[in-house]
Design a protein around this motif. Structure first.
Motif, PDB file in Angstrom:
ATOM      1  N   LEU A   1       0.877  -1.166  -0.004  1.00 28.26           N
ATOM      2  CA  LEU A   1       0.104   0.064  -0.002  1.00 28.26           C
ATOM      3  C   LEU A   1       0.901   1.316   0.003  1.00 28.26           C
ATOM      4  O   LEU A   1       0.246   2.353  -0.326  1.00 28.26           O
ATOM      5  CB  LEU A   1      -1.086  -0.071   1.197  1.00 28.26           C
ATOM      6  CG  LEU A   1      -2.194  -0.841   1.159  1.00 28.26           C
ATOM      7  CD1 LEU A   1      -2.992  -0.752   2.204  1.00 28.26           C
ATOM      8  CD2 LEU A   1      -3.291  -0.200  -0.067  1.00 28.26           C
TER       9      LEU A   1
ATOM     10  N   GLU B   1      -9.648   0.054   1.645  1.00 26.36           N
ATOM     11  CA  GLU B   1      -8.456   0.537   1.223  1.00 26.36           C
ATOM     12  C   GLU B   1      -7.668  -0.077   0.257  1.00 26.36           C
ATOM     13  O   GLU B   1      -7.504   0.477  -0.812  1.00 26.36           O
ATOM     14  CB  GLU B   1      -7.497   0.303   2.573  1.00 26.36           C
ATOM     15  CG  GLU B   1      -7.190   1.860   3.134  1.00 26.36           C
ATOM     16  CD  GLU B   1      -6.321   1.663   4.466  1.00 26.36           C
ATOM     17  OE1 GLU B   1      -6.311   0.428   4.941  1.00 26.36           O
ATOM     18  OE2 GLU B   1      -5.402   2.436   4.696  1.00 26.36           O
ATOM     19  N   THR B   2      -7.662  -1.700   0.482  1.00 25.18           N
ATOM     20  CA  THR B   2      -7.013  -2.555  -0.631  1.00 25.18           C
ATOM     21  C   THR B   2      -7.942  -2.374  -1.908  1.00 25.18           C
ATOM     22  O   THR B   2      -7.231  -2.355  -3.007  1.00 25.18           O
ATOM     23  CB  THR B   2      -6.920  -3.963  -0.193  1.00 25.18           C
ATOM     24  OG1 THR B   2      -8.141  -4.274   0.435  1.00 25.18           O
ATOM     25  CG2 THR B   2      -5.742  -4.054   0.754  1.00 25.18           C
TER      26      THR B   2
ATOM     27  N   TYR C   1      -7.818   4.134  11.413  1.00 28.04           N
ATOM     28  CA  TYR C   1      -7.490   2.852  11.986  1.00 28.04           C
ATOM     29  C   TYR C   1      -7.913   2.677  13.546  1.00 28.04           C
ATOM     30  O   TYR C   1      -8.739   1.769  14.080  1.00 28.04           O
ATOM     31  CB  TYR C   1      -6.128   2.400  11.735  1.00 28.04           C
ATOM     32  CG  TYR C   1      -5.703   1.221  12.812  1.00 28.04           C
ATOM     33  CD1 TYR C   1      -6.240  -0.148  12.444  1.00 28.04           C
ATOM     34  CD2 TYR C   1      -4.850   1.202  13.775  1.00 28.04           C
ATOM     35  CE1 TYR C   1      -5.775  -1.340  13.029  1.00 28.04           C
ATOM     36  CE2 TYR C   1      -4.621   0.288  14.475  1.00 28.04           C
ATOM     37  CZ  TYR C   1      -4.860  -1.157  14.234  1.00 28.04           C
ATOM     38  OH  TYR C   1      -4.690  -2.266  14.698  1.00 28.04           O
TER      39      TYR C   1
ATOM     40  N   GLN D   1      -4.858  -9.117   5.638  1.00 24.04           N
ATOM     41  CA  GLN D   1      -4.730  -7.630   6.152  1.00 24.04           C
ATOM     42  C   GLN D   1      -5.574  -6.961   5.013  1.00 24.04           C
ATOM     43  O   GLN D   1      -5.310  -6.849   4.020  1.00 24.04           O
ATOM     44  CB  GLN D   1      -3.565  -7.236   6.586  1.00 24.04           C
ATOM     45  CG  GLN D   1      -3.172  -7.763   7.911  1.00 24.04           C
ATOM     46  CD  GLN D   1      -1.564  -7.250   8.082  1.00 24.04           C
ATOM     47  OE1 GLN D   1      -0.871  -7.610   7.284  1.00 24.04           O
ATOM     48  NE2 GLN D   1      -1.443  -6.733   9.368  1.00 24.04           N
ATOM     49  N   TYR D   2      -6.415  -5.978   5.867  1.00 23.12           N
ATOM     50  CA  TYR D   2      -7.202  -5.117   4.900  1.00 23.12           C
ATOM     51  C   TYR D   2      -6.318  -3.586   5.293  1.00 23.12           C
ATOM     52  O   TYR D   2      -6.903  -3.261   5.951  1.00 23.12           O
ATOM     53  CB  TYR D   2      -8.567  -5.092   4.927  1.00 23.12           C
ATOM     54  CG  TYR D   2      -9.391  -6.188   4.600  1.00 23.12           C
ATOM     55  CD1 TYR D   2      -9.524  -6.506   3.106  1.00 23.12           C
ATOM     56  CD2 TYR D   2      -9.890  -7.192   5.300  1.00 23.12           C
ATOM     57  CE1 TYR D   2     -10.052  -7.519   2.829  1.00 23.12           C
ATOM     58  CE2 TYR D   2     -10.770  -8.140   5.049  1.00 23.12           C
ATOM     59  CZ  TYR D   2     -10.924  -8.553   3.714  1.00 23.12           C
ATOM     60  OH  TYR D   2     -11.585  -9.456   3.412  1.00 23.12           O
ATOM     61  N   GLY D   3      -5.473  -3.398   4.430  1.00 20.76           N
ATOM     62  CA  GLY D   3      -4.675  -2.144   5.226  1.00 20.76           C
ATOM     63  C   GLY D   3      -3.929  -2.373   6.664  1.00 20.76           C
ATOM     64  O   GLY D   3      -3.215  -3.345   6.585  1.00 20.76           O
ATOM     65  N   ARG D   4      -4.588  -1.785   7.599  1.00 19.48           N
ATOM     66  CA  ARG D   4      -4.119  -1.839   8.784  1.00 19.48           C
ATOM     67  C   ARG D   4      -4.765  -2.875   9.634  1.00 19.48           C
ATOM     68  O   ARG D   4      -4.558  -3.423  10.734  1.00 19.48           O
ATOM     69  CB  ARG D   4      -3.970  -0.536   9.674  1.00 19.48           C
ATOM     70  CG  ARG D   4      -2.646   0.182   9.501  1.00 19.48           C
ATOM     71  CD  ARG D   4      -3.101   1.577   9.631  1.00 19.48           C
ATOM     72  NE  ARG D   4      -2.145   2.409   9.044  1.00 19.48           N
ATOM     73  CZ  ARG D   4      -1.152   2.969   9.830  1.00 19.48           C
ATOM     74  NH1 ARG D   4      -1.114   2.660  10.981  1.00 19.48           N
ATOM     75  NH2 ARG D   4      -0.223   3.842   9.177  1.00 19.48           N
ATOM     76  N   LEU D   5      -6.212  -3.264   8.950  1.00 20.77           N
ATOM     77  CA  LEU D   5      -6.971  -4.156   9.968  1.00 20.77           C
ATOM     78  C   LEU D   5      -6.384  -5.615   9.597  1.00 20.77           C
ATOM     79  O   LEU D   5      -6.566  -5.825   8.303  1.00 20.77           O
ATOM     80  CB  LEU D   5      -8.623  -3.840   9.636  1.00 20.77           C
ATOM     81  CG  LEU D   5      -8.912  -2.574  10.019  1.00 20.77           C
ATOM     82  CD1 LEU D   5     -10.507  -2.502   9.598  1.00 20.77           C
ATOM     83  CD2 LEU D   5      -9.037  -2.592  11.568  1.00 20.77           C
TER      84      LEU D   5
ATOM     85  N   MET E   1      -9.802 -14.586  -3.144  1.00 26.57           N
ATOM     86  CA  MET E   1      -8.862 -13.486  -2.967  1.00 26.57           C
ATOM     87  C   MET E   1      -7.370 -14.341  -2.380  1.00 26.57           C
ATOM     88  O   MET E   1      -7.535 -15.410  -1.896  1.00 26.57           O
ATOM     89  CB  MET E   1      -9.417 -12.551  -1.774  1.00 26.57           C
ATOM     90  CG  MET E   1      -9.969 -13.327  -0.506  1.00 26.57           C
ATOM     91  SD  MET E   1      -9.864 -11.947   0.956  1.00 26.57           S
ATOM     92  CE  MET E   1     -11.516 -11.205   0.506  1.00 26.57           C
TER      93      MET E   1
ATOM     94  N   GLU F   1      -9.660  -8.336  -7.513  1.00 28.15           N
ATOM     95  CA  GLU F   1      -8.849  -8.612  -6.493  1.00 28.15           C
ATOM     96  C   GLU F   1      -9.636  -7.680  -5.223  1.00 28.15           C
ATOM     97  O   GLU F   1     -10.190  -6.852  -5.385  1.00 28.15           O
ATOM     98  CB  GLU F   1      -7.503  -7.863  -6.525  1.00 28.15           C
ATOM     99  CG  GLU F   1      -6.676  -8.759  -7.193  1.00 28.15           C
ATOM    100  CD  GLU F   1      -5.994  -9.966  -6.636  1.00 28.15           C
ATOM    101  OE1 GLU F   1      -5.771  -9.876  -5.399  1.00 28.15           O
ATOM    102  OE2 GLU F   1      -5.290 -10.743  -7.513  1.00 28.15           O
TER     103      GLU F   1
END
Lengths: 228, 237, 225
Positions: free
Chosen positions: A72, A137-138, A220, B16-20, B57, C224
């Protein structure tokens, strides 16, 4: 904010160059024979156009890097760069329009460079809107990377096809070859301004990335608190 | 007993989704004949886990093995081993039951597809409705058609993501009896649900997923339903 | 062979659905007609002006109508999460893209032909003797439009807003397609031999080749999470 030494140096350097650039643009460069003082807008118009295109190049490069590395970090650079690019692209359009009004008596002309810049601006805008509409986010990173890459390739094709379009529909050539007749002092000033704006771009990019990191952190904590 | 290669194996799966962090180091071994039900509250990571297992995924870290073979990138051969049933039906309402099955079945190399379709439709009791549009089906019928779709290519592992959602008691019972009739020593299954009443009876193993980790794992013959529900409320709270 | 079968599977499924529900083609056709009629009132053209404005008007109708079809393309897959159902099967992601691209292009092209008939009837435009040329432009232009449109349609359904994001993404990117298609059509309306016609086709063709390659490569990432 935790500022590294490098970004402090970059900031000071940009600041000093900005002052020098202002001096060069308004005092050092001589008055142009036909256009008078108005031409000085060139020293801001051309550098911001350059940075607008550079920024989109950076966005494209970092988008490719994100898709390959899936980190990221790259998405953060890509989106920050796009945001600065949008700002500089807006400045380019405004300064260009002011210049056109005083020079040709009209606010806008559909010539290849102006039109390409406008389309670049629209692509930036759609990129920014897309990001605003995705929450994860992703997912946001993947989708906007794809748009970033396609947008950049498209800008090149747009420029080519509009130039062609113009040659098919001859118009009075406006703004063509305006850099060619520059006096050495003007050319030096212009190059200095381009350099300064490039520095400005990297300064802004650094702080935008820091800002983004901070806001991600806040997000977060929000989510973590919401879970508890 | 002969040496047994697990049908499915997850090693240190992390997402992980970003920080989560959605999944935090999941290890799971599924052998032939196993039917594992994973219980967990909403947001525990159940759907994420099944999506990774179905290769919808990619995990952030960790590995998947099918029949002992390591899966690196999304592997289309491994996809043939999986049958997936979710609360979404994956069906086109403007197509008939048969056309839906023919569409999905056509993506696999199935010999005698039309014959297979008839066998599966018969098994779920929809043979007579095969040429009706799915749009007119009840929720229970759609879910039965989902089962037919998932079994069409004879998968060796069945993944079920909250299959009871929206089903009434009758339909749930029918689903259970269908699943147990399809289940045999050749096949394995993983099911997730948040509902303790459902999914316990047909399982051979039960697990509890909480905040991205498997907190409990046991054979159903070692623990009674009552004891298990106590453990569940202790962990999930 | 399997790969082709998978693509044809999607095409067959989409055509069966369309024949039954007639959603995409009808919507595009009626909408395109509205655009043409509104244009007539908005500009109130003399017959001489009509000829100069015709190519642009025709393509504006095609392009606005095409958005409806493209939006429908992936929102149909979004219902009941069928897109995920396809992703479960051992079919490469690119087959999904190519299959959907094919059907979007076919549906758009069919509605364009109907629109063209109405257009000729209402505006008395003459493409005498240049029909194959016109169809070729329409064909290449439509495919180019759908190449990026199919990708963006898949992007748009992945967002919160779904429907109105597609034109915002699509229009700036397809400007080269619009320029080349309009110009090539305009050339065909001129009395003399078609000058520059093939140059515009070359632009269309290179746009199509470049973006087809790019989109096939990028489509995997759109799915994705």
């Amino acid at each position: 904010m935790p500022d590294s030494k490098a970004s402090k140096i970059l900031f000071v350097l940009t600041f000093v160059c900005m002052i020098v650039a202002l001096y060069l643009a308004f005092l050092y460069a001589p008055v142009e024979a036909t256009q008078g003082e108005v031409y000085r807008i060139l020293f801001f118009h051309v550098p911001s156009a350059w940075v607008a295109f550079l920024a989109f190049g950076v966005t494209c490069f970092c988008s490719v890097a994100f898709l390959m590395k899936k980190d990221l970090k790259w998405d953060r650079i890509a989106s920050s760069s796009a945001e600065i690019g949008l700002l500089l692209c807006t400045i380019t359009l405004i300064t260009g329009s002011i210049w056109a009004k005083s020079e040709w008596g009209i606010w806008w002309a559909w010539d290849a460079r102006l039109t390409t810049t406008l389309i670049l601006w629209l692509i930036y805008l759609s990129y920014a809107m897309l990001r605003g509409y995705i929450d994860v986010e992703t997912k946001r990173a993947y989708l906007s990377s794809v748009v970033g890459i396609i947008g950049f390739i498209d800008v090149l094709i747009v420029y080519g096809s509009i130039r062609w379009w113009r040659t098919q529909h001859p118009q009075p050539v406006i703004g063509g070859g305006d850099e060619s007749g520059l006096a050495p002092a003007m050319l030096f000033t212009l190059l200095f301004c381009v350099g300064t704006f490039t520095l400005l771009f990297f300064t802004l990019l650094r702080s935008k990335i820091e800002l983004q990191k901070a806001s991600e952190e806040v997000d977060y904590f929000h989510k973590v608190l919401a879970q508890k | 007993m002969q040496t047994n290669i697990p049908v499915f194996q997850a090693q240190k799966l992390t997402k992980q989704y970003g920080r989560l962090t959605a999944l935090n180091g999941i290890d799971l071994v599924v052998n032939k004949g196993d039917f594992i039900t994973i219980f967990g509250a909403n947001g525990a990571g159940k759907t994420t886990f099944l999506k990774i297992a179905a290769m919808l995924m990619a995990p952030s870290d960790g590995t998947l093995l099918f029949n002992g073979k390591l899966i690196k990138e999304a592997d289309n051969n491994a996809r043939k081993l999986i049958g997936f049933i979710a609360h979404d039906t994956f069906q086109y309402h403007n197509l008939t039951a048969r056309e839906n099955l023919r569409f999905y079945g056509g993506m696999y190399d199935i010999r005698d597809l039309d014959k297979q379709i008839n066998i599966r439709l018969e098994a779920v009791g929809l043979l007579k409705r095969g040429d009706d549009l799915v749009g007119g089906f009840s929720r229970g019928m759609k879910q039965r058609l989902s089962i037919a779709r998932a079994f069409l290519h004879n998968p060796s592992i069945l993944l079920l993501d909250e299959p009871y959602t929206g089903l009434d008691k009758n339909a749930s019972e029918m689903l259970n009896s269908l699943l147990s009739s399809f289940n045999n020593s050749e096949r394995a299954g993983i099911m997730t649900t948040h509902n303790l009443d459902q999914g316990y009876d047909i399982a051979t193993h039960v697990a509890i997923l909480h905040r991205g980790k498997i907190m409990y794992f046991n054979k159903t013959k070692n623990i009674s339903k009552n004891d298990f529900s106590k453990t569940y409320s202790e962990i999930v709270g | 062979m399997t790969y082709l079968n998978q693509i044809f599977g999607i095409i067959k499924k989409d055509i069966t659905t369309e024949l039954r529900a007639k959603e995409a083609v009808t919507a595009m056709l009626v909408f395109g007609l509205m655009v043409i009629v509104i244009f007539n009132f908005a500009f109130n053209l003399s017959s001489q002006e009509q000829i100069t404005i015709t190519p642009g008007l025709l393509w504006v109708a095609f392009i606005f109508a095409g958005i409806l079809g493209l939006n429908h393309s992936f929102s149909a897959e979004h219902e009941n999460n069928c897109l995920q159902g396809m992703m479960l099967t051992p079919m490469p992601r690119s087959a999904i893209y190519i299959g959907k691209l094919a059907t979007s292009s076919i549906f758009m092209f069919i509605s364009e032909i109907f629109m063209l008939f109405f257009f000729i009837w209402l505006f008395d435009v003459r493409f005498t003797g240049k029909w194959p040329h016109l169809f070729l432009v329409m064909f290449l232009g439509t495919i180019g439009y759908c190449i990026v449109g199919t990708l963006f349609s898949a992007i748009a359904v992945g967002t919160r807003v779904r429907v109105f994001l597609l034109p915002i993404l699509q229009f700036p990117i397809v400007i080269p397609v619009i320029i080349a298609s309009v110009e090539a059509t305009a050339v065909l309306l001129e009395e003399d031999a078609a000058i520059g016609y093939f140059d515009w086709l070359k632009i269309l063709l290179s746009f199509n080749i470049i973006f087809f390659t790019v989109c096939v490569l990028l489509f995997d990432y759109i799915l994705e999470e």
